[in-house]
Each structure stands twice: as structure tokens, then as C-alpha cells.
Write an enzyme that holds these catalytic residues in place. Structure first.
Site, PDB file in Angstrom:
ATOM      1  N   ARG A  64       0.556  -1.269  -0.414  1.00  0.00           N
ATOM      2  CA  ARG A  64       0.004  -0.010   0.377  1.00  0.00           C
ATOM      3  C   ARG A  64       0.712   0.955   0.031  1.00  0.00           C
ATOM      4  NH1 ARG A  64      -2.836  -3.402   3.552  1.00  0.00           N
ATOM      5  NH2 ARG A  64      -4.836  -4.118   2.067  1.00  0.00           N
ATOM      6  N   LYS A  96       3.134  11.818 -10.611  1.00  0.00           N
ATOM      7  CA  LYS A  96       2.644  10.436 -12.354  1.00  0.00           C
ATOM      8  C   LYS A  96       3.263   9.534 -11.974  1.00  0.00           C
ATOM      9  CE  LYS A  96      -0.189  14.435 -15.009  1.00  0.00           C
ATOM     10  NZ  LYS A  96      -0.542  14.648 -16.025  1.00  0.00           N
ATOM     11  N   GLU A 127      11.131  19.183 -24.136  1.00  0.00           N
ATOM     12  CA  GLU A 127      10.521  19.184 -23.032  1.00  0.00           C
ATOM     13  C   GLU A 127      11.237  20.725 -22.434  1.00  0.00           C
ATOM     14  OE1 GLU A 127       7.722  17.323 -21.884  1.00  0.00           O
ATOM     15  OE2 GLU A 127       7.846  15.764 -22.881  1.00  0.00           O
ATOM     16  N   LYS A 143       8.704  23.096 -13.491  1.00  0.00           N
ATOM     17  CA  LYS A 143       7.572  22.270 -13.198  1.00  0.00           C
ATOM     18  C   LYS A 143       7.225  21.536 -11.250  1.00  0.00           C
ATOM     19  CE  LYS A 143       6.482  17.349 -14.215  1.00  0.00           C
ATOM     20  NZ  LYS A 143       6.119  16.031 -14.827  1.00  0.00           N
ATOM     21  N   GLU A 169      -4.394  17.828 -11.360  1.00  0.00           N
ATOM     22  CA  GLU A 169      -3.414  18.527 -12.752  1.00  0.00           C
ATOM     23  C   GLU A 169      -5.479  19.009 -12.658  1.00  0.00           C
ATOM     24  OE1 GLU A 169      -2.087  16.751 -16.055  1.00  0.00           O
ATOM     25  OE2 GLU A 169      -3.337  17.205 -17.158  1.00  0.00           O
ATOM     26  N   ARG A 205      -1.667  22.935 -14.318  1.00  0.00           N
ATOM     27  CA  ARG A 205      -0.661  21.260 -15.151  1.00  0.00           C
ATOM     28  C   ARG A 205      -1.304  21.307 -16.213  1.00  0.00           C
ATOM     29  NH1 ARG A 205       1.646  16.491 -10.866  1.00  0.00           N
ATOM     30  NH2 ARG A 205       3.385  15.676 -12.347  1.00  0.00           N
ATOM     31  N   ASN A 225       1.919  20.259 -20.999  1.00  0.00           N
ATOM     32  CA  ASN A 225       1.423  19.583 -21.954  1.00  0.00           C
ATOM     33  C   ASN A 225       1.421  20.329 -22.701  1.00  0.00           C
ATOM     34  OD1 ASN A 225       0.380  16.930 -20.311  1.00  0.00           O
ATOM     35  ND2 ASN A 225      -1.814  17.897 -19.929  1.00  0.00           N
ATOM     36  N   HIS A 273       0.963  18.339 -26.527  1.00  0.00           N
ATOM     37  CA  HIS A 273       0.755  17.355 -25.972  1.00  0.00           C
ATOM     38  C   HIS A 273       0.048  16.664 -26.932  1.00  0.00           C
ATOM     39  CE1 HIS A 273       4.272  17.239 -23.139  1.00  0.00           C
ATOM     40  NE2 HIS A 273       4.192  16.191 -23.043  1.00  0.00           N
ATOM     41  N   HIS A 289       0.113  13.222 -29.497  1.00  0.00           N
ATOM     42  CA  HIS A 289      -0.432  12.019 -28.763  1.00  0.00           C
ATOM     43  C   HIS A 289      -0.807  11.486 -29.908  1.00  0.00           C
ATOM     44  CE1 HIS A 289      -0.381  13.250 -24.326  1.00  0.00           C
ATOM     45  NE2 HIS A 289       0.411  12.268 -24.276  1.00  0.00           N
ATOM     46  N   HIS A 319       8.458   9.767 -27.905  1.00  0.00           N
ATOM     47  CA  HIS A 319       7.411  10.915 -26.934  1.00  0.00           C
ATOM     48  C   HIS A 319       8.161  12.765 -27.523  1.00  0.00           C
ATOM     49  CE1 HIS A 319       4.840  12.759 -24.369  1.00  0.00           C
ATOM     50  NE2 HIS A 319       5.428  12.755 -23.989  1.00  0.00           N
TER      51      HIS A 319
HETATM   52  N1  LIG Z   1       5.780  10.505 -15.385  1.00  0.00           N
HETATM   53  C1  LIG Z   1       5.894  11.343 -16.319  1.00  0.00           C
HETATM   54  O1  LIG Z   1       5.214  12.627 -16.021  1.00  0.00           O
HETATM   55  C2  LIG Z   1       6.196  11.512 -17.397  1.00  0.00           C
HETATM   56  C3  LIG Z   1       6.450  12.760 -18.281  1.00  0.00           C
HETATM   57  C4  LIG Z   1       6.766  12.275 -19.382  1.00  0.00           C
HETATM   58  C5  LIG Z   1       6.524  11.292 -19.750  1.00  0.00           C
HETATM   59  N2  LIG Z   1       7.086   9.651 -19.311  1.00  0.00           N
HETATM   60  C6  LIG Z   1       6.925   8.774 -19.758  1.00  0.00           C
HETATM   61  O2  LIG Z   1       8.579   8.604 -19.939  1.00  0.00           O
HETATM   62  C7  LIG Z   1       8.880   7.925 -20.609  1.00  0.00           C
HETATM   63  C8  LIG Z   1      10.208   7.683 -21.436  1.00  0.00           C
HETATM   64  O3  LIG Z   1      10.681   8.000 -21.293  1.00  0.00           O
HETATM   65  P1  LIG Z   1      12.307   8.101 -21.672  1.00  0.00           P
HETATM   66  O4  LIG Z   1      12.228   8.373 -23.110  1.00  0.00           O
HETATM   67  O5  LIG Z   1      13.380   8.473 -20.922  1.00  0.00           O
HETATM   68  O6  LIG Z   1      12.403   6.401 -22.012  1.00  0.00           O
HETATM   69  P2  LIG Z   1      13.033   5.374 -22.083  1.00  0.00           P
HETATM   70  O7  LIG Z   1      13.440   5.047 -20.486  1.00  0.00           O
HETATM   71  O8  LIG Z   1      12.676   4.593 -22.755  1.00  0.00           O
HETATM   72  O9  LIG Z   1      14.701   5.567 -22.603  1.00  0.00           O
HETATM   73  C9  LIG Z   1      15.086   5.731 -23.229  1.00  0.00           C
HETATM   74  C10 LIG Z   1      16.232   4.917 -24.213  1.00  0.00           C
HETATM   75  O10 LIG Z   1      17.563   5.581 -23.180  1.00  0.00           O
HETATM   76  C11 LIG Z   1      18.147   4.722 -22.429  1.00  0.00           C
HETATM   77  N3  LIG Z   1      18.776   5.084 -21.308  1.00  0.00           N
HETATM   78  C12 LIG Z   1      18.465   5.800 -20.640  1.00  0.00           C
HETATM   79  N4  LIG Z   1      19.343   6.963 -19.830  1.00  0.00           N
HETATM   80  C13 LIG Z   1      20.251   5.941 -20.824  1.00  0.00           C
HETATM   81  C14 LIG Z   1      21.791   6.508 -20.471  1.00  0.00           C
HETATM   82  N5  LIG Z   1      22.017   7.815 -19.836  1.00  0.00           N
HETATM   83  N6  LIG Z   1      22.632   6.264 -21.444  1.00  0.00           N
HETATM   84  C15 LIG Z   1      22.489   5.955 -22.028  1.00  0.00           C
HETATM   85  N7  LIG Z   1      21.320   4.842 -22.790  1.00  0.00           N
HETATM   86  C16 LIG Z   1      20.718   5.932 -21.339  1.00  0.00           C
HETATM   87  C17 LIG Z   1      17.497   3.665 -21.725  1.00  0.00           C
HETATM   88  O11 LIG Z   1      17.670   2.596 -21.830  1.00  0.00           O
HETATM   89  C18 LIG Z   1      15.958   3.390 -23.583  1.00  0.00           C
HETATM   90  O12 LIG Z   1      16.377   2.606 -24.406  1.00  0.00           O
HETATM   91  C19 LIG Z   1       7.221   6.956 -21.793  1.00  0.00           C
HETATM   92  O13 LIG Z   1       6.609   6.554 -21.283  1.00  0.00           O
HETATM   93  C20 LIG Z   1       6.848   8.805 -21.159  1.00  0.00           C
HETATM   94  O14 LIG Z   1       4.899   8.064 -21.066  1.00  0.00           O
HETATM   95  C21 LIG Z   1       6.681  10.113 -18.122  1.00  0.00           C
END
Ligand SMILES: NC(=O)c1ccc[n+]([C@@H]2O[C@H](COP(=O)([O-])OP(=O)(O)OC[C@H]3O[C@@H](n4cnc5c(N)ncnc54)[C@H](O)[C@@H]3O)[C@@H](O)[C@H]2O)c1
Length: 370
Positions: free
Chosen positions: A122, A144, A186, A228, A238, A242, A246, A249, A253, A267
Site C-alpha cells: 500500500r 505521475k 521537453e 515543473k 491536474e 498543471r 501538456n 501534447h 499524442h 515522445h
Molecule cells: N511521469 C511523467 O510525468 C512522464 C512525463 C513524460 C514522459 N513520461 C514517460 O517517460 C517515458 C519516456 O522516457 P524516456 O524517454 O526516458 O524513455 P526510456 O526510459 O525508454 O529511455 C530511452 C532510452 O534511453 C536509454 N537510456 C536511458 N538513460 C541512458 C543513459 N544515461 N545512457 C544510455 N542510455 C540511456 C534507455 O535504456 C532507453 O533505451 C514514456 O513512457 C513516457 O510516457 C512520463
């Protein structure tokens, strides 16, 4: 030097620490949060190969034991099968209510590990050590968490704030250029939505930052986190402001759905294109000067980023179909599409009053440039 940004959320408040070389010092930074000297780390295989030993050494320097589970890299990991695997592993490791789970990785690991921490017994505390630029400036902050299902992205999850975020900007040096630039999408978004001076600075320093300028990276991550943190503190779940985060976005999307969340479009790349489309729409509606979208496009191009729909490889659906995909966005309220538009660079606002014809016209113009 470590810079600290505080996320002011009363009893859920926490620090984001930004600087170079935080990973080797993780033991000292995390120790104050521990009731016993051990942590469980969730990571991905790529990041584990590059950075897990440094974390292990940093923790053991303070006598903290670490066990780790490395999941496959990539968005496909952010679903039920790997989530179940992670939660069962945390239980195998006998992680207790007062223990701390560490997320070492990009947004995929941060979102999955955060959700696992939210539901394990929990709710246990977790520490984010974001390793991608996108995760450092966006996904690790704000609480999130969640996973994707066959119905779509991020449809199951929880608001669960981390106890601490450690943004080691040195870790970014191993990030592939394409992922770095996607994360930069971003960063640009923050300037465009609320800080014109920051956007001016990015225009001047963005190329140096991309080449590896350390101070510029720290400043960009710190300013993004500050913005942020400030917005999340105003509106954690949100209900209002917040949504400004987006910007870009709604378009993004639709483009991600149209490219089936494949590596045709990352993304952050979709966010950058979406921000430009949002400025084109704002200019079309007479809300912002005509020069603003040109300026946004010029900066994205100067950074070598995807700028237009023509930069997305393969076919795209027509404007009507893209508009229909926007209607599937989970941020649609009572069937009304909400857009983040701008009265100028740094002056975004939320509105539901956007005529479909204007959106179609912007999309048709963008598709015609392909
Ligand atoms: N929670 C939130 O508020 C929020 C906001 C924006 C995006 N997201 C989510 O984030 C995700 C995308 O995140 P991302 O772009 O980090 O993707 P990811 O976690 O898939 O990382 C991208 C790639 O980079 C590699 N990588 C990461 N750090 C590295 C490093 N230091 N050196 C070498 N390789 C490295 C990973 O192995 C992966 O292959 C999506 O699922 C999206 O929905 C969440």
C-alpha cells in the site's frame, strides 16, 4: 556544486538535486531516507550496463547494500508483465513498508518503479535517479507514475511523489544523441509555456548544451525542474494549471498513436513538433504574433531536431484522422478537446474553445509540407 530545487507539497514535499557526479555520492545523499542500510533498485539492462556499478559503489561507500533487477529497455517494458515481475521481485527481496525503492533509468523505469512503489504494501517510498534528459526534466518530477495497457498509454497508475530526485547531469554523456534531443523537446517546452527569457537563453546556449557543455546542462535541467516543481506545487493532480505542462501534447499524442508508439517518433520529438503546431494554431487564431512559430521552428532546426510532419518517416493519416486521434486523448473532458495555446513565447494558457476547422487547417498545412 549541487543545486537543490524544492517541490513544495506540504507533507509530501521533496528535494530535486541537480549536479554532476551525484551517482558516486548516492550513498550519502540517500542515507538520511533509510531506516536500514539496504535498497532495492529497478533499472533497465542498458542503463545497468553503464551505470549500476557506480551506484553500487556509491551506496556501499556508506555501508548501504543494494539488490537490483534490470528490465529490458524500451517502452514495451511499461506494461503488466514487467510490472508484475518487478512487484513480485520487490516482495521476493522482502522490501518492507519503511524501505526505499530506487528507480535508476529513463521515464519508462521511473514510471514503472514509481507505480510499483505506490502499490507495494500500500505504498513505500521511492527515490528517482533519472538517467535520460527527458526523465531529468520531466518524468521524474511531479509524482505521475503508471504503465500502459492494450487500451493505451499511461492508463493505469497513481499519483505517488518520490522522496528524493537525484539528477546527475554527468550520466547524460552516455545517452544516444537522438534520445538527448528528444528530451530537449521537453526543455524547450518549458521556455515556450512560461519563461520567454529561458527560451532566449536556449536559443543562445542550446547548441553548446547539446555538444556537452556541463554548466549549460545543469542550468537547463535546474530551470526545467524549477518550472515543473512550481506548477506541480500549484496543482498536484491536474485540476487546472498543471495542464500547461501538456503544451504540444495533444498533437504529440495523435502523432504517437498514428506512428503506433514506434521508434518512428520518440515522445520528446512529438512534443517538439506538437509545440510548433500549437504555436501555428495560436498564430492562426490571432492569439500570438506570426513571427513566434517561425522562431520556434528556427530553434528546433538549429538544434537538428525533428520540426515538421515531413521529418517523421513513413505515411501519416490525413488531418481528419489525426483530429479523431486527438479525441482519444485521456485529457479530453466531457468530449471537449482541450488545447494549450499561447499569447506569445512564454505565455501559454489552457482552452477548450478551439474551432475544429482551425485545427484541421493547421494540420492540412503541415501535411502539405510533406
Ligand atoms: N511521469 C511523467 O510525468 C512522464 C512525463 C513524460 C514522459 N513520461 C514517460 O517517460 C517515458 C519516456 O522516457 P524516456 O524517454 O526516458 O524513455 P526510456 O526510459 O525508454 O529511455 C530511452 C532510452 O534511453 C536509454 N537510456 C536511458 N538513460 C541512458 C543513459 N544515461 N545512457 C544510455 N542510455 C540511456 C534507455 O535504456 C532507453 O533505451 C514514456 O513512457 C513516457 O510516457 C512520463
Amino acid at each position: 556544486m549541487i543545486e537543490t530545487v524544492r517541490v513544495e507539497l506540504a507533507e509530501r514535499a521533496y528535494d530535486i538535486q541537480v549536479g554532476e557526479g551525484l551517482l558516486p555520492r548516492a550513498g550519502a545523499l540517500i542515507a538520511p531516507y533509510l531506516h536500514r542500510s539496504r535498497v532495492a533498485v529497478l533499472t533497465d539492462e542498458t542503463v545497468a550496463g553503464l551505470h549500476l556499478d557506480t551506484l553500487r559503489e556509491g551506496l556501499s561507500a556508506q555501508g548501504i547494500a543494494m539488490s537490483a533487477l534490470a528490465l529490458p529497455p524500451g517502452e514495451a517494458t511499461k506494461g503488466w508483465p514487467q510490472f508484475e515481475r518487478a512487484v513480485e521481485w520487490l516482495l521476493d527481496e522482502k522490501v518492507e513498508r519503511r524501505d526505499v525503492v530506487v528507480a535508476l533509468g529513463g521515464g519508462v523505469i521511473g514510471d514503472l518503479a514509481g507505480f510499483a512503489a505506490a502499490v507495494l504494501r500500500r505504498g513505500v517510498r521511492f527515490v528517482q535517479i533519472p538517467t535520460s534528459l527527458l526523465a531529468q526534466v520531466d518524468s521524474s518530477v511531479g509524482g505521475k507514475t503508471g504503465i500502459n495497457t492494450r487500451h493505451g498509454k499511461n492508463l493505469v497508475g497513481a499519483f505517488h511523489q518520490p522522496a528524493l530526485v537525484l539528477c546527475d547531469t554527468g550520466i547524460l554523456s552516455t545517452l544516444p544523441e537522438r534520445d538527448f534531443l528528444a528530451g530537449y523537446g521537453e526543455v524547450v517546452k518549458y521556455g515556450l509555456l512560461g519563461d520567454a527569457a529561458f527560451f532566449d537563453w536556449l536559443e543562445a546556449e542550446g547548441p553548446a548544451l547539446a555538444r556537452g557543455d556541463r554548466q549549460a546542462r545543469i542550468r537547463a535541467v535546474r530551470r526545467s525542474c524549477e518550472m515543473k516543481a512550481e506548477i506541480v506545487a500549484r496543482d498536484e493532480t491536474e485540476q487546472g494549471d498543471r495542464a500547461l505542462l501538456n503544451l504540444g501534447h495533444t498533437f504529440c499524442h495523435a502523432l504517437e498513436a498514428a506512428t503506433r508508439y514506434s521508434d518512428r517518433l520518440l515522445h520528446g520529438e512529438g512534443v517538439a513538433i506538437g509545440c510548433l503546431l500549437a504555436f501555428e494554431l495560436s498564430a492562426k487564431l490571432g492569439l500570438c504574433p506570426q513571427e513566434d512559430p517561425s522562431r520556434v521552428a528556427a530553434h528546433l532546426r538549429a538544434m537538428g531536431m525533428k520540426t515538421t510532419l515531413a521529418d517523421i518517416p513513413g505515411d501519416l493519416p490525413d488531418a481528419e484522422a489525426l483530429l479523431a486521434l486527438m479525441g482519444q486523448d485521456k485529457k479530453v473532458v466531457d468530449g471537449q478537446l482541450r488545447f494549450i495555446l499561447a499569447r506569445g513565447i512564454g505565455q501559454a494558457f489552457v482552452t477548450s474553445e478551439v474551432p475544429a476547422e482551425a485545427v484541421l487547417s493547421v494540420l492540412n498545412a503541415a501535411l502539405a509540407r510533406r
